[in-house]
Design a protein around this motif. Structure first.
Motif, mmCIF file in Angstrom:
data_model
loop_
_atom_site.group_PDB
_atom_site.id
_atom_site.type_symbol
_atom_site.label_atom_id
_atom_site.label_comp_id
_atom_site.label_asym_id
_atom_site.label_seq_id
_atom_site.Cartn_x
_atom_site.Cartn_y
_atom_site.Cartn_z
ATOM 1 N N ASP A 3 0.748 -1.184 -0.428
ATOM 2 C CA ASP A 3 -0.021 -0.208 0.018
ATOM 3 C C ASP A 3 1.269 1.299 0.416
ATOM 4 O OD1 ASP A 3 -2.301 2.254 0.475
ATOM 5 O OD2 ASP A 3 -2.000 1.599 2.442
ATOM 6 N N ASN A 4 1.004 1.951 -1.232
ATOM 7 C CA ASN A 4 2.354 2.767 -1.410
ATOM 8 C C ASN A 4 1.490 4.452 -1.805
ATOM 9 O OD1 ASN A 4 4.546 1.728 -0.574
ATOM 10 N ND2 ASN A 4 5.016 0.776 -1.928
ATOM 11 N N LYS A 5 0.047 4.110 -2.381
ATOM 12 C CA LYS A 5 -0.611 5.221 -2.907
ATOM 13 C C LYS A 5 -0.141 6.336 -1.913
ATOM 14 C CE LYS A 5 -3.283 3.494 -5.940
ATOM 15 N NZ LYS A 5 -4.410 2.995 -7.165
ATOM 16 N N VAL A 6 -0.710 7.148 -2.381
ATOM 17 C CA VAL A 6 -0.327 8.748 -1.663
ATOM 18 C C VAL A 6 -1.449 9.016 -2.917
ATOM 19 C CG1 VAL A 6 -0.369 11.639 -1.302
ATOM 20 C CG2 VAL A 6 1.365 9.131 -0.258
ATOM 21 N N LEU A 7 -3.152 9.777 -2.105
ATOM 22 C CA LEU A 7 -4.224 10.301 -3.287
ATOM 23 C C LEU A 7 -4.160 11.936 -3.008
ATOM 24 C CD1 LEU A 7 -6.475 7.459 -3.543
ATOM 25 C CD2 LEU A 7 -4.693 8.053 -4.771
ATOM 26 N N ASP A 8 -4.557 12.991 -4.284
ATOM 27 C CA ASP A 8 -4.834 14.144 -4.490
ATOM 28 C C ASP A 8 -5.573 14.151 -3.857
ATOM 29 O OD1 ASP A 8 -2.261 14.916 -4.569
ATOM 30 O OD2 ASP A 8 -2.725 15.182 -6.673
ATOM 31 N N VAL A 9 -6.047 14.789 -2.339
ATOM 32 C CA VAL A 9 -7.751 15.660 -2.297
ATOM 33 C C VAL A 9 -8.112 16.746 -3.544
ATOM 34 C CG1 VAL A 9 -9.782 15.588 -0.962
ATOM 35 C CG2 VAL A 9 -8.023 13.869 -0.526
ATOM 36 N N THR A 10 -7.140 18.223 -2.894
ATOM 37 C CA THR A 10 -7.023 18.939 -3.691
ATOM 38 C C THR A 10 -5.988 19.069 -4.159
ATOM 39 O OG1 THR A 10 -6.369 20.341 -1.685
ATOM 40 C CG2 THR A 10 -9.124 20.031 -2.215
ATOM 41 N N ALA A 11 -4.886 19.825 -4.452
ATOM 42 C CA ALA A 11 -3.664 20.086 -5.230
ATOM 43 C C ALA A 11 -3.450 19.834 -3.873
ATOM 44 C CB ALA A 11 -3.624 21.348 -6.020
ATOM 45 N N ASP A 12 -3.288 20.608 -2.422
ATOM 46 C CA ASP A 12 -2.624 20.510 -1.154
ATOM 47 C C ASP A 12 -3.330 19.795 -0.448
ATOM 48 O OD1 ASP A 12 -0.183 22.981 -3.015
ATOM 49 O OD2 ASP A 12 -2.292 24.302 -2.235
ATOM 50 N N VAL A 13 -4.065 18.955 -0.536
ATOM 51 C CA VAL A 13 -4.039 17.894 0.305
ATOM 52 C C VAL A 13 -3.966 16.657 -0.119
ATOM 53 C CG1 VAL A 13 -6.133 17.052 2.159
ATOM 54 C CG2 VAL A 13 -6.313 20.046 1.596
ATOM 55 N N LYS A 14 -3.241 16.079 0.609
ATOM 56 C CA LYS A 14 -2.845 15.002 0.111
ATOM 57 C C LYS A 14 -3.670 13.698 1.657
ATOM 58 C CE LYS A 14 -0.329 16.926 -2.720
ATOM 59 N NZ LYS A 14 -0.841 16.848 -4.072
ATOM 60 N N TRP A 15 -4.186 12.565 0.588
ATOM 61 C CA TRP A 15 -4.411 11.687 1.441
ATOM 62 C C TRP A 15 -3.106 10.590 1.788
ATOM 63 C CZ3 TRP A 15 -4.538 5.470 0.487
ATOM 64 C CH2 TRP A 15 -5.056 5.290 1.238
ATOM 65 N N ILE A 16 -3.549 10.295 2.820
ATOM 66 C CA ILE A 16 -1.679 9.197 3.188
ATOM 67 C C ILE A 16 -2.114 7.836 4.196
ATOM 68 C CG2 ILE A 16 0.441 11.424 2.824
ATOM 69 C CD1 ILE A 16 0.199 11.749 5.884
ATOM 70 N N GLY A 17 -3.510 7.863 4.295
ATOM 71 C CA GLY A 17 -3.859 6.765 5.307
ATOM 72 C C GLY A 17 -3.683 5.852 4.508
ATOM 73 N N VAL A 18 -4.237 4.206 5.241
ATOM 74 C CA VAL A 18 -3.839 3.100 4.750
ATOM 75 C C VAL A 18 -5.033 2.137 4.864
ATOM 76 C CG1 VAL A 18 -0.962 3.617 5.815
ATOM 77 C CG2 VAL A 18 -3.628 2.095 7.459
ATOM 78 N N LEU A 19 -4.618 1.403 4.357
ATOM 79 C CA LEU A 19 -5.814 0.154 3.824
ATOM 80 C C LEU A 19 -6.075 -0.763 4.190
ATOM 81 C CD1 LEU A 19 -5.450 0.194 -0.664
ATOM 82 C CD2 LEU A 19 -7.426 1.506 1.028
ATOM 83 N N ASP A 20 -6.612 -1.155 5.286
ATOM 84 C CA ASP A 20 -7.229 -2.284 5.565
ATOM 85 C C ASP A 20 -7.741 -3.443 5.700
ATOM 86 O OD1 ASP A 20 -6.584 -4.693 7.780
ATOM 87 O OD2 ASP A 20 -7.741 -3.439 9.715
ATOM 88 N N LYS A 21 -7.412 -4.019 4.562
ATOM 89 C CA LYS A 21 -8.515 -5.107 4.002
ATOM 90 C C LYS A 21 -8.671 -6.647 4.659
ATOM 91 C CE LYS A 21 -7.516 -4.124 -0.989
ATOM 92 N NZ LYS A 21 -7.281 -4.861 -2.176
#
Length: 407
Positions: A3-21
């Motif tokens: 799980d290495n993805k960082v996602l853009d919510v906006t240009a300056d807000v990033k999701w840096i959470g983790v997945l627990d499948k």
């Protein structure tokens, strides 16, 4: 899966959470058939900030993501909208990388964190309406108590129009896509999450929704499950509707009879009690052998019932484990004042009655003034006694509901 993805919510807000499948149950009692996520967010401003952390066991993944978006030592603020360990679990680890960071939260949140970690840290208490400058961006805070802990707040990033709500409007739903317009329909997970976690606090939910209605919102960043960037209004409306229904119809005329039966004797009593309750009036009755029932199914019945009967044999001067699990599921906030009674069979001694009734009292339920315990197997007269017991319980429950509605 890494799980290495960082996602853009906006240009300056990033999701840096983790997945627990792989998680099967959350907080022991909540089923998570779709897994969950632990959402944390990075705000790239002149003064860098993180909103929420993640569960402790995911530190390696979380650290990798933080390092993708910044030098951790540059983080100046860590905002915790709620301090339950699935949100605050990696605070201590993050502070080791960002020792100059200030932890921001409600007064309750900061007190809880000091108790949890047993050490001091730089902190800032915020109250309803307070703002915090990040240099080129501004955070505004809203009290949102009891959603679902007393420490809860919402955080609004004014320039980006992003609202961070932690547990509110979330769901236990794990998808790599992470956004509400990409993950597909997850209404069942959203509604289940609301019913189990937030429904007992519906009046607080309505107050919180009233506060955020005037805001311009581009996205709601939740603590669990998908980020709401396209359909946030729909999920807020769904929460409002369910909260209103919970308040307007707090309980139905419904009785939950749960039992464990070693030799069918307690189970036989449950059936005869149910007959009597049905004869007493317009009452629904759910009878469940809980020996192998899931905790989620039991909790669902507890939540939607206004009367509760627990039946257990007395074995070695004790009741059975499954009955103690029901006690763990009873929520004194949600279930306070519901009418409750004990029943069962026993051989040499009958400690089951006092054990069940004392737990009912401790959990703020209203004790029915009778219980029903018989030696070994019920004969015909005791079966009739069980029906009469059920009839009396049903009539008493109708009176209890009437009293509660007049409060």
């Amino acid at each position: 899966m890494t799980d290495n993805k960082v996602l853009d919510v906006t240009a300056d807000v990033k999701w840096i959470g983790v997945l627990d499948k792989d998680i099967v149950t959350f907080d022991v009692v909540m089923e998570t058939q779709y897994g969950t996520t632990y959402n944390s967010y990075f705000i790239n401003a002149e003064k860098k900030a993180v909103v929420e952390t993640t569960k402790l066991r995911f530190w390696e993944t979380y650290e990798r993501k933080i390092r993708q978006v910044c030098n951790p030592a540059e983080i100046e603020y860590i905002i915790l909208d709620h301090t339950e360990p699935d949100h605050s679990g990696n605070l201590a680890n993050l502070l080791r990388l960002a020792p100059e960071a200030t932890v921001v939260g409600s007064g309750n949140a900061l007190r809880y964190l000091k108790d949890m970690f047993g050490s001091d840290f730089k902190s800032m208490q915020v109250k309803d309406g307070d703002t915090l400058s990040l240099g080129n961006k501004t955070l505004r805070f809203f009290n949102a108590p009891n959603l679902h802990w007393p420490d809860s707040i919402y955080t609004y990033l004014e320039e980006d129009k992003v609202l961070f709500t932690c547990d509110s409007f979330g769901a236990h739903y794990c998808s790599e896509a992470m956004f509400d317009d990409l993950v597909g329909n997850y209404d069942d997970a959203f509604n289940y999450y609301f019913d189990v976690i937030l429904k007992p606090f519906s009046k607080f939910m309505l107050k919180a929704i009233e506060k955020i209605r005037p805001l311009e919102i581009s996205a709601i960043c939740t603590g669990h499950g998908p980020i709401l960037r396209s359909n946030w209004k729909r999920f807020v409306d769904m929460s409002e509707k369910r909260a209103l229904e919970a308040i307007e119809n707090p309980v139905k005329n419904r009785v939950f009879i749960a039992y464990v039966s070693a030799y069918h004797n307690t189970g036989d009593l449950a059936g005869h009690i149910a007959e009597g309750i049905r004869e007493s009036g317009d009452l629904e009755v759910e009878v469940m052998d809980i020996e192998k029932a899931s905790l989620g199914s039991i909790d669902e019945q507890l939540a939607k019932s206004s009367g509760i009967l627990l039946g257990s044999p007395t074995i070695n001067q004790n009741i059975l484990l499954q009955i103690y699990q029901v006690f763990a599921l009873i929520n004194p906030i949600r279930d306070r004042g519901k009418l409750a009674a004990a029943f069962g069979s026993y051989g040499w001694s009958g400690e089951g009655a006092s054990l069940i009734e004392s737990n009912f009292s401790n959990l703020k339920l209203k004790l029915f003034d009778e219980n029903l315990f018989i030696r070994f197997s019920p004969d015909a007269s005791e079966e009739e006694k069980a029906r009469t017991f059920g009839l009396k319980f049903g009539k008493a429950m109708a009176e209890n509901l009437k009293c509660n509605s007049n409060v």
